[in-house]
Design an enzyme around this catalytic site. Sequence first.
Site, mmCIF file in Angstrom:
data_model
loop_
_atom_site.group_PDB
_atom_site.id
_atom_site.type_symbol
_atom_site.label_atom_id
_atom_site.label_comp_id
_atom_site.label_asym_id
_atom_site.label_seq_id
_atom_site.Cartn_x
_atom_site.Cartn_y
_atom_site.Cartn_z
ATOM 1 N N SER A 135 -0.077 -0.171 -17.942
ATOM 2 C CA SER A 135 -0.016 1.555 -17.806
ATOM 3 C C SER A 135 0.191 2.294 -19.152
ATOM 4 O O SER A 135 -0.718 2.209 -19.660
ATOM 5 C CB SER A 135 1.203 1.391 -16.754
ATOM 6 O OG SER A 135 1.356 2.820 -16.186
ATOM 7 N N HIS A 171 -3.726 2.446 -12.713
ATOM 8 C CA HIS A 171 -3.366 2.352 -11.226
ATOM 9 C C HIS A 171 -4.308 3.118 -10.447
ATOM 10 O O HIS A 171 -3.918 3.836 -9.334
ATOM 11 C CB HIS A 171 -2.008 3.071 -11.153
ATOM 12 C CG HIS A 171 -1.043 2.208 -12.055
ATOM 13 N ND1 HIS A 171 -0.595 0.936 -11.886
ATOM 14 C CD2 HIS A 171 -0.175 3.197 -13.115
ATOM 15 C CE1 HIS A 171 0.070 0.951 -13.032
ATOM 16 N NE2 HIS A 171 0.637 2.043 -13.657
#
Length: 245
Positions: A135, A171
């Site tokens: 991330s 994501h």
Amino acid sequence: MTADQPTILATSAGFARGRHGLFDMRPGPVHRFAAELANAGDTAKFCFLHQAVGDPENWIGATYAAFARTGYRASHLQLFPMPNHEDIRAHLLAQDVIWVNGGSVANLVAVWRVHGLAEILHEAWQSGVVLGGVSAGSICWHQGGSTDSFGLELRAFTGGLGWLPYSNGVHYDAEEQRRPLMHKLIADGTLGDGYATDDGAGLLYRGTRLAEVVADKEGPRGYELKRAADGSVTETPLPTRVLSY
């Protein structure tokens, strides 16, 4: 041991989760892959950086607990409220893998720059220490990407370290704003061409070249995002190898 060439593993994947709450974790396939890339095997030295969430003690403790039943040798670099290592450079250069966990990429990179970490991490990368992360720990090495660093509505982040000269979408399949915003930001020139990963997938870079896309299970993919002459964005799914750990 070190990687054969400068190596970054930028992912939307991380720890495998257990059944007993948020902090019940164990190393995931991407961690084992990172150790393999470092030519360090089952005793690889991992240093974890949690600055994207402000170095909370619960996350640091959970990381050590996750690695306690392995042969890997875990450590962490803490910058809040102050560094926990007298010589940050020496500690990081002694690692096989430096893994950066998620959170606010904007805060992460800002804190690193204040502490001179960008230069140290670049030296580690060039020396063969494998840099990896999930991330925020994926976006940081790139030019930028989409982020919730500034609020619940995703926005552009263009202040990445930029060693990988691409945009990075994380994501990609898990949050409905991610795909359309990456297309918009590349189409209007806010971000350059780049790559994106579904949850569970990761991008392996050798030097600044994308060498492979991997995933920790069947299904997640990596994608190439390119702006065409007419301003539209072409999204191309990339071959993705499932890690067999």
